[in-house]
Design a protein around this motif. Structure first.
Motif, PDB file in Angstrom:
ATOM      1  N   GLY A 164       0.787  -1.221   0.000  1.00  0.00           N
ATOM      2  CA  GLY A 164       0.000   0.000   0.000  1.00  0.00           C
ATOM      3  C   GLY A 164       0.819   1.270   0.000  1.00  0.00           C
ATOM      4  O   GLY A 164       0.387   2.282   0.568  1.00  0.00           O
ATOM      5  N   ALA A 165       2.001   1.255  -0.657  1.00  0.00           N
ATOM      6  CA  ALA A 165       2.867   2.431  -0.648  1.00  0.00           C
ATOM      7  C   ALA A 165       2.242   3.585  -1.431  1.00  0.00           C
ATOM      8  O   ALA A 165       1.795   3.410  -2.562  1.00  0.00           O
ATOM      9  CB  ALA A 165       4.229   2.086  -1.228  1.00  0.00           C
ATOM     10  N   THR A 166       2.230   4.755  -0.836  1.00  0.00           N
ATOM     11  CA  THR A 166       1.689   5.967  -1.434  1.00  0.00           C
ATOM     12  C   THR A 166       2.646   7.119  -1.176  1.00  0.00           C
ATOM     13  O   THR A 166       3.103   7.301  -0.034  1.00  0.00           O
ATOM     14  CB  THR A 166       0.308   6.308  -0.823  1.00  0.00           C
ATOM     15  N   TYR A 167       2.941   7.874  -2.219  1.00  0.00           N
ATOM     16  CA  TYR A 167       3.851   9.010  -2.049  1.00  0.00           C
ATOM     17  C   TYR A 167       3.303   9.994  -1.024  1.00  0.00           C
ATOM     18  O   TYR A 167       2.111  10.281  -0.973  1.00  0.00           O
ATOM     19  CB  TYR A 167       4.080   9.722  -3.377  1.00  0.00           C
ATOM     20  N   VAL A 173       4.137   6.654   2.557  1.00  0.00           N
ATOM     21  CA  VAL A 173       3.291   6.062   3.591  1.00  0.00           C
ATOM     22  C   VAL A 173       2.915   4.666   3.135  1.00  0.00           C
ATOM     23  O   VAL A 173       2.580   4.446   1.972  1.00  0.00           O
ATOM     24  CB  VAL A 173       2.031   6.919   3.824  1.00  0.00           C
ATOM     25  N   PHE A 174       2.988   3.706   4.042  1.00  0.00           N
ATOM     26  CA  PHE A 174       2.672   2.325   3.679  1.00  0.00           C
ATOM     27  C   PHE A 174       2.084   1.592   4.872  1.00  0.00           C
ATOM     28  O   PHE A 174       2.116   2.070   6.015  1.00  0.00           O
ATOM     29  CB  PHE A 174       3.920   1.602   3.155  1.00  0.00           C
ATOM     30  N   PHE A 408      -1.583  -0.470  -7.215  1.00  0.00           N
ATOM     31  CA  PHE A 408      -0.701   0.217  -8.146  1.00  0.00           C
ATOM     32  C   PHE A 408      -0.932   1.712  -8.011  1.00  0.00           C
ATOM     33  O   PHE A 408      -2.023   2.219  -8.279  1.00  0.00           O
ATOM     34  CB  PHE A 408      -1.004  -0.254  -9.573  1.00  0.00           C
ATOM     35  N   VAL A 409       0.099   2.447  -7.583  1.00  0.00           N
ATOM     36  CA  VAL A 409      -0.011   3.891  -7.362  1.00  0.00           C
ATOM     37  C   VAL A 409       0.941   4.594  -8.315  1.00  0.00           C
ATOM     38  O   VAL A 409       2.164   4.572  -8.128  1.00  0.00           O
ATOM     39  CB  VAL A 409       0.315   4.265  -5.904  1.00  0.00           C
TER      40      VAL A 409
END
Length: 532
Positions: A164-167, A173-174, A408-409
């Motif tokens: 769940g990695a998000t810039y 943030v993950f 997918f981010v």
């Protein structure tokens, strides 16, 4: 839903007829299984099966296979489904699930055979049509991979589950079930009990740097969210990073209970919360999304449109197309969110769709088990909005694999992440970064694929990830080893390759070879066996 299903069943009480009464092993296992504590259930059912051997009941075999399936233990689940299907009273769906496990192991011909048999048991053809199509398509996608470069973000990954990695300004943030206890701030909490489905800690929300130097620094994202002792994450943000939308497992201590025989269960489902950042950069108290109904369904995994007017999310609320669908809500003139609307059959299938994210260009990425794919969850891309969408496009190999690929981010700063439990990672779920040429099409075939390669797998590599890596292009293909398996690829000439082998115990070995000096069509045979 996928990462933590959507329901946590908590054992509230067990009423015994007398203080001396002891539950049998079967009853203990049944209780754990009924409340989704699959790790404990599988352990007890393994003991029962080892003791009773061929006298083991069909129910025990079925629950063993299903427990491992729910834990994404594909190989163990496939083994038990094979034993189960030898029984005449095995359920019809067991053969479909057996096919799912074989497909997730990359055993496409065997999976197709299982699906084909399942389709012959009744009016089931439609249910497995896309599964069979995926078995047919996957080998071709592996033969002609898209020109992307995928890298395991080792700085963020552990031996457990990280996804769940998000810039986020200054880092990423993950979500992780690795308990960074020493990094928790005052006000954040952790659960001393384990999550029964995996027998690991509950997920928390963390922030880590992504610099290319020094040691990674991971810290608590915010006590505003990690105060919950149950699952927290993933998170998404508005364009200014002033509002966060975070998925949390229903944190209220007062939970609805359901009594079955002498056992009382409590349900915890996913909810969506929003919080605002104050002028000092601190996150305020989360406010529940007005359409949360944890006594009826799960709702979470939010994504915000670039103009902030539409909130997409996954939910298994009534009125959907499949099990879990993607829905949306529009912001009203008074700033409140409108009644949720299903995104419709252009996106949602009769199976599961989850983890929607919105790209900088406004297009949608999401994950599906229902559209034609390579494994469990595959990542798809579509353009449009609300209920009007283009036909979903599979991102193909190597972005997708035979395992679960999700969340997918796409970032406009070059930081594009996705998550996967594919073989060869550090843990059960890992965070990966992906880079690609500025423009390419999914149907583009790399040039100069002219060397037929046949690799024969030796017995010690059973269950290992065999990663055939093109050193010049920085791309590779992962196969699951089984004794005597032939791996067929078409390679580039005048190119250096590595065979990177990752054993189930995470031990690594590397074999090198090249196609230099070979001519078009010249066959290259190799025994994939370290030391030979």
């Amino acid at each position: 839903m996928k990462k933590y299903v959507g329901i946590i069943l908590l054992l509230v009480s067990v009423q015994l007829s007398s203080a001396q009464e002891q539950l049998s092993l079967d009853k203990q296992a049944a209780i754990y299984y009924a409340k989704y504590d699959y790790a404990k259930a599988a352990s007890l059912y393994e003991r029962i099966a080892a003791k009773r051997k061929e006298k083991t009941s069909t129910v025990v075999l079925e629950r063993l296979a299903d427990s491992y399936r729910q834990m994404n233990r594909y190989s163990a689940s496939a083994d038990w489904y094979a034993k189960l299907l030898a029984r005449s009273d095995a359920s019809a769906d067991a053969r479909m699930y057996y096919g799912d496990m074989l497909k997730s192991l990359g055993k496409y011909p065997e999976a197709k055979a299982a699906y084909t048999q399942y389709a012959q048991t009744g009016p089931q053809q439609e249910k497995v049509k896309n599964r069979i199509a995926g078995c047919d398509a996957a080998p071709g996608w592996i033969q002609s991979p898209t020109p992307v470069f995928i890298r395991n973000v080792e700085r963020l990954n552990t031996s457990r589950s990280d996804w769940g990695a998000t810039y986020y300004p200054g880092g990423v943030v993950f979500t992780s079930d690795t308990l960074y206890r020493n990094q928790l701030e005052n006000g954040s909490h952790f659960n001393r009990n384990k999550y029964g489905r995996t027998n690991r800690d509950y997920y928390g929300l963390y922030v880590g740097d992504t610099a290319n130097y020094g040691n990674v620094y991971i810290k608590d994202f915010s006590p505003s969210f990690n105060w919950s002792r149950y699952h927290v994450g993933p998170a998404t943000f508005d364009k200014d990073y002033h509002t966060a939308y975070v998925t949390m497992t229903y944190p209220d201590r007062r939970i609805p209970g359901v009594k079955e025989k002498r056992v009382k269960y409590g349900y915890r489902r996913l909810e969506l919360f929003a919080a605002e950042k104050d002028k000092n950069g601190k996150w305020g108290k989360p406010v529940p999304f007005p359409y949360n109904k944890p006594d009826q369904y799960s709702l979470g995994h939010a994504a915000l449109s670039n103009d902030g007017s539409t909130l997409y999310f996954a939910a298994d609320m009534p009125g959907g197309v499949g099990g879990t669908d993607i829905w949306y809500s529009e912001k009203q003139g008074d700033g409140k969110w409108g009644t949720p609307v299903n995104c419709g059959p252009a996106i949602n299938s009769p199976e599961e769709e989850e983890f929607p994210t919105i790209a900088p260009d406004g297009s949608l990425y999401f994950c599906s088990k229902g559209w034609t794919g390579m494994g469990g969850f595959d990542i798809f891309h579509a353009t449009g909005s609300k209920t009007q969408w283009s036909t979903p496009e599979n991102l193909r190999y190597p972005t997708n694999s035979s395992a679960d690929d999700f969340y997918f981010v796409a970032g406009n700063n070059g930081n594009t992440y996705f998550s996967s439990n594919r073989p060869g990672g550090k843990g059960s779920d890992d965070i990966y970064s992906i880079t690609s040429p500025e423009t390419y099409t999914l149907t583009k075939v790399p040039v100069a694929l002219v060397i037929p390669f046949i690799g024969t797998v030796c017995p010690p590599l059973d269950g290992a990830c065999i990663y055939i890596y093109n050193k010049q292009r920085g791309i590779g293909w992962c196969f699951i080893g089984s004794p005597g398996r032939e791996i067929n690829l078409t390679l580039e000439k005048d190119t250096d390759y590595e065979i990177r082998i990752t054993y189930p115990n995470h031990r690594h070995e590397v074999m090198e070879f090249n196609t230099r000096g070979m001519t078009d069509g010249q066959e290259l045979k190799k025994e994939i066996c370290p030391g030979k």
